[in-house]
Scaffold this motif. Sequence first.
Motif: not given
Length: 302
Positions: A93-104
């Motif tokens: 249902l999606a091609d990528s994970n936009p949160a994968q490389y986002v850091k807090a």
Amino acid sequence: MHADAQQMLTDFFEQLTVEKRASEHTVKSYQRDIKHLTNYCTDKSIPQWTDLKQSDIRSHIAGRHRQGLGSTSLQRELSAIRSFYNFLLKGGLADSNPAQYVKAPKQARKLPKTLDVDQITGLLEAGTNSVLEIRDLAMFELFYSSGLRLGELAALNLTDIDLADKSLMVRLGKGGKSRLLPIGSKAVTAISNWLEQRLKNVVVAEPALFISTRGTRLGQRSIELRLDQWCKKKGIAEHIHPHMLRHSFASHLLESSQDLRAVQELLGHSNISTTQIYTHLDFQHLADVYDKAHPRAKKKSE
């Protein structure tokens, strides 16, 4: 958001509950965290999850940070978002994970409170009035003498200490590592006094150094409570916990010796950066060292 996007969320939470068997607390936390992302999408008129980009996730997390959310909470929200997108990826249902490389944003690490030498002296020289207090004093002296963690002290066995050699062996420190530590003379005396009393209460074959009135190993929570009771009974107003004694040990040793590597070994830190954060030096002392040692800090004679 679009009805399809809402259905994806419903399916995700159902999978968490039924297939993953996540606890009710975990599911509610995920629902709460992703609700904030849903609100962001609504505000930005983003209809589908696949329309979200990495920049959107960063913007969302930055906005939550500005609202006062701490690093730990933001990391949890990012974890929930990543899990949701991984669910979408597995379902095609999606091609990528936009949160994968986002850091807090990183949380500023706070140093735990430390006791000064006078406070330590007042704590450890308050006197003993019972067998239990003789045992407790031995524990507290050992905390400060050798910089032990709570779990390390609770796990000590009789065979781990050598009073003649003034040393002890931590067999299962953090990360499963062992280390040999010195025992100060005050702690040696306190432990010797306790060992004389220990023989009267011990259960046969109990290996623990510190035992309860039942003759069995004293647990970590019991040690914490005994320190709290000690402080109250001796009229010490400040709340003191075992880790404060460990931190005081490290701070006092580092301030006196300036040997960061030695303190790292004694504390059992695998990385010296942990020691640098965990301990602190008196700033004025550092300034004095700098003034005396740095060639560009010295004032030239008139």
